[in-house]
Enzyme design. Structure first.
Site, PDB file in Angstrom:
ATOM      1  N   GLU A 117       6.802 -17.084  84.904  1.00  0.00           N
ATOM      2  CA  GLU A 117       7.233 -16.326  83.729  1.00  0.00           C
ATOM      3  C   GLU A 117       8.698 -16.628  83.484  1.00  0.00           C
ATOM      4  OE1 GLU A 117       6.552 -12.112  83.956  1.00  0.00           O
ATOM      5  OE2 GLU A 117       4.384 -12.310  84.157  1.00  0.00           O
ATOM      6  N   GLU A 135       2.589  -9.637  90.385  1.00  0.00           N
ATOM      7  CA  GLU A 135       3.851  -9.115  90.927  1.00  0.00           C
ATOM      8  C   GLU A 135       3.579  -7.973  91.909  1.00  0.00           C
ATOM      9  OE1 GLU A 135       6.178  -8.176  87.397  1.00  0.00           O
ATOM     10  OE2 GLU A 135       7.011 -10.187  87.351  1.00  0.00           O
TER      11      GLU A 135
END
Ligand SMILES: *[C@@H]1O[C@H](CO)[C@@H](O)[C@H](O)[C@H]1NC(C)=O
Ligand SMILES: *[C@@H]1O[C@H](CO)[C@@H](O)[C@H](O)[C@H]1NC(C)=O
Length: 382
Positions: free
Chosen positions: A264, A184
């Site tokens: 995710e 991320e």
């Protein structure tokens, strides 16, 4: 005559072997024309779950992996916490509960592929996102950037770790199908493309040209702006309850073609110390999972089993909000590895798309009442 016929047979069987290895090599790649992965040349979709070996004692690894396999998963995803394996600079630990290679062997033996997320930064609600605290001995270090001190420590660590992982790549006979670079990164303030470029070259130089490298970012164009990089397949992450098409549209902004991937998909949520335990409804998890699978998307469920932050390995968010010892996550397998209603609801969704493996699911562990525990030490005498 006898001799030469033996020779002919030998030559013939040698040719046959060569032919077999030439026509069916193990490959894993991206098919940009048909928007899917290709495994050994055939379209492939993974349904995966996250498990962090660092949050589960080694003796339970096989039990948890088997339960994941029996839920219908064909892959697992795991993070590698750098600080867990290099607790002091140049002092490595890959034994006992830190025996990463053993974990990968077990996953493969159980029948699961592996999506590897080696960092160097992993977040994961793990202490300092997996970065070793000793990096901070360099007073001016700028973490997760092209900073020279940071890069030289990363190069050294990856020079240790990635050659160890190379034999485990799918094309080399192992279970690892894809490898994530950073984590991320689009959510980090630095937006240092040279850092991501450096990591890409570093991963390529150790792992070779064939492995699929990817990034994961929040499902928003703003995150992908700094998180995605040419040469790394951009994937997104998002939880249940939202609009799946809108979320995948963000991935399509960075990757107009190729497989849809939610790296995710949140089955539950993390806890903060002093707050109530997070709970996410089984019904909305099952519904969103069904929507994504119906679109042909690849999904990794984060977490499939959360486990425990032993010792002081729990992380914290800022402003300072630490995670507690439990990383239960309201995941389909509980912190103790027990089967839950969410587990069976997810399994029922997967059953609509893939054939479930036959055989018994390992049961939840028996529980005992130990009675009350007396603590006769006054707090000020501890
Ligand atoms: C390595 O890690 C294992 C598992 O946590 C631990 O039992 C062992 O003591 C560690 N070894 C060293 C040398 O610190
Ligand atoms: C999701 O958003 C799209 C537009 O991006 C819209 O067409 C669709 O109806 C929405 N789906 C739901 C279930 O709200």
């Amino acid at each position: 005559m006898a001799f030469s016929s033996v020779r002919i047979v030998l030559v013939y069987s040698l040719a046959l072997t060569t032919q077999i290895t030439c026509t069916s090599p193990r490959t894993f790649s991206i098919d940009y024309q048909n928007d899917c992965f290709l495994k050994d040349g055939a379209p492939f979709r993974y349904i995966s779950g996250s498990i962090h070996y660092s949050r589960i004692p080694q003796i339970y690894w096989k039990d948890r992996l088997l339960k994941m396999y029996m839920a219908g998963l064909n892959a697992i995803q795991t993070y590698i916490p750098w600080n867990y394996h290099e607790p002091a600079s140049n002092r490595y630990n890959f034994s006992g509960d830190r025996d990463l290679e053993h974990f990968l062997h077990l996953a493969q033996d159980v029948g699961l592929l592996v999506i590897l997320r080696p960092g160097p930064y992993i977040c994961a609600e793990w202490d300092m996102g997996g970065l070793p605290a000793w990096l901070l001995n360099k007073k001016d270090i700028v973490l997760r950037t092209s900073d020279a001190d940071y890069i030289s420590a990363v190069d050294k660590w990856m020079g240790k770790l990635l050659p160890m992982m190379k034999p485990f790549l799918y094309q080399n006979g192992g279970p690892i199908i894809t490898v994530q670079v950073e984590n991320e990164y689009g959510s980090y303030f630095a937006c240092d493309y040279n850092y991501l470029r450096h990591l890409t070259q570093l991963f390529r130089s150790h792992l070779g040209p064939d492995v699929v490298l990817f990034t994961t970012d929040g499902a928003g164009v703003g995150y992908l702006a700094c998180g995605a990089l040419q040469g790394l397949y951009a994937t997104v992450d998002f939880g249940p309850g939202g609009n799946v098409s809108t979320s995948f549209a963000a991935q399509r902004y960075a990757e107009p073609h190729g497989p849809l991937v939610n790296s995710e998909f949140y089955t539950g949520w993390l806890d903060h110390w002093g707050e109530h335990h997070s709970v996410v409804s089984t019904a909305i998890v099952a519904k969103s999972l069904n929507q994504m699978l119906a679109m042909g998307a690849n999904v990794n469920m984060y977490m499939f089993i959360g486990g425990t932050n032993f010792g002081y390995w729990n992380g914290a968010n800022s402003p300072y909000a630490p995670q507690p010892t439990s990383y239960d996550y309201d995941a389909p397998l509980s912190e103790a590895g027990d089967l839950t209603d969410k587990y069976f609801a997810i399994r029922d969704v997967i059953k609509m798309y893939n054939k479930l493996p036959e055989g018994p699911i390992p049961p939840s562990t028996p529980k005992y009442a130990y009675g009350s525990v007396e603590n006769d030490q006054a707090p000020d005498s501890v």
